[in-house]
Design a protein around this motif. Sequence first.
Motif, mmCIF file in Angstrom:
data_model
loop_
_atom_site.group_PDB
_atom_site.id
_atom_site.type_symbol
_atom_site.label_atom_id
_atom_site.label_comp_id
_atom_site.label_asym_id
_atom_site.label_seq_id
_atom_site.Cartn_x
_atom_site.Cartn_y
_atom_site.Cartn_z
ATOM 1 N N THR A 127 0.826 -1.204 0.000
ATOM 2 C CA THR A 127 0.000 0.000 0.000
ATOM 3 C C THR A 127 0.863 1.257 0.000
ATOM 4 O O THR A 127 0.580 2.235 -0.702
ATOM 5 N N TYR A 128 1.946 1.234 0.773
ATOM 6 C CA TYR A 128 2.832 2.394 0.850
ATOM 7 C C TYR A 128 3.544 2.618 -0.480
ATOM 8 O O TYR A 128 3.648 3.762 -0.961
ATOM 9 N N LEU A 129 4.012 1.555 -1.097
ATOM 10 C CA LEU A 129 4.676 1.678 -2.391
ATOM 11 C C LEU A 129 3.709 2.197 -3.460
ATOM 12 O O LEU A 129 4.091 2.993 -4.328
ATOM 13 N N ASP A 130 2.459 1.746 -3.385
ATOM 14 C CA ASP A 130 1.445 2.258 -4.316
ATOM 15 C C ASP A 130 1.298 3.771 -4.162
ATOM 16 O O ASP A 130 1.198 4.508 -5.155
ATOM 17 N N ALA A 131 1.289 4.235 -2.901
ATOM 18 C CA ALA A 131 1.131 5.669 -2.646
ATOM 19 C C ALA A 131 2.346 6.452 -3.133
ATOM 20 O O ALA A 131 2.207 7.551 -3.692
ATOM 21 N N LEU A 132 3.546 5.908 -2.954
ATOM 22 C CA LEU A 132 4.742 6.577 -3.471
ATOM 23 C C LEU A 132 4.711 6.642 -4.993
ATOM 24 O O LEU A 132 5.065 7.659 -5.590
#
Length: 296
Positions: A127-132
């Motif tokens: 999820t964090y990588l998607d946001a980045l």
Amino acid sequence: MHAQQVTARLGRIGVWERYGTYAADPDPAAAAAELAELGFTAAWFGGAPADGLFGLAEQLLAGSDRLGVASGILNVRVFPAAETAARVAALERAHPGRFVLGLGVSHVEFAERLGVEYTPPPATMTTYLDALDAAGDSGVPRVLAALGPRMVRLARDRAHGAHPYFTTPAHTREARAALGEGVLLAPHQKVVLSGDPDVARAVIRKEAALYLGLDNYVRNLRRLGFTDADLADGGSDRLIDTLVVWGDEEAIAARVREHFDAGADHVSIQVLPTEPGHTGLPHAEWARLGPALRDL
């Protein structure tokens, strides 16, 4: 981004140190210059609070125009992704080609203390990588703190590499097999410059106490073949001697070489001082180890 492009930022031999130790130093920029002069190629720092990580990164980057700097790691549970993306992009504009963003999901035990929900690590990181990604490509490579097989695979598929912490050359070999070629592998290695087994093991057991109380490290050690007997009572000599290398410069260089032989692209060493009560940066140990490691 190929592993060689990330290694161009980090070089071969880095130094890993806690954020608090750098932050307490009167001149972190001078410490960065010192590391570069000694032949080290990167400075990693861990345990940074949300209000300090990028400020320290800026100080270290400003201290030398050739030293790479990496977060080891930024805790994705407490750093908002949008803010991370903006701050990383700013570092890249100011110091192009020298910063590497290390990301991790921290530990369930730490999340409980912070009152943060501990969601499953791979899903949380995804999820964090998607946001980045949604924030745009800054050009800064990302590496993941990866011990278990699922996080190693995520580092292969969604990042530019893996940064395993508090582990062994055997784990480096397994991680390389899982990552395949062309993905950065940058393990961390704790070291003690002492030939006295009693002194060295006492220092190591004090350091290891934290990690032997954290579930993800314990599970990783079990995967590597360590038993309940190895993990009990501060750790067996077998466990201690495998996790942390102690001895002279040649012994430490030999362990770092083991990581390279097992498939590492970059190794960061963390010096554990033997002097009781020592709290500052280990300048004397850096000075001894720099010449011994620079040609590996």
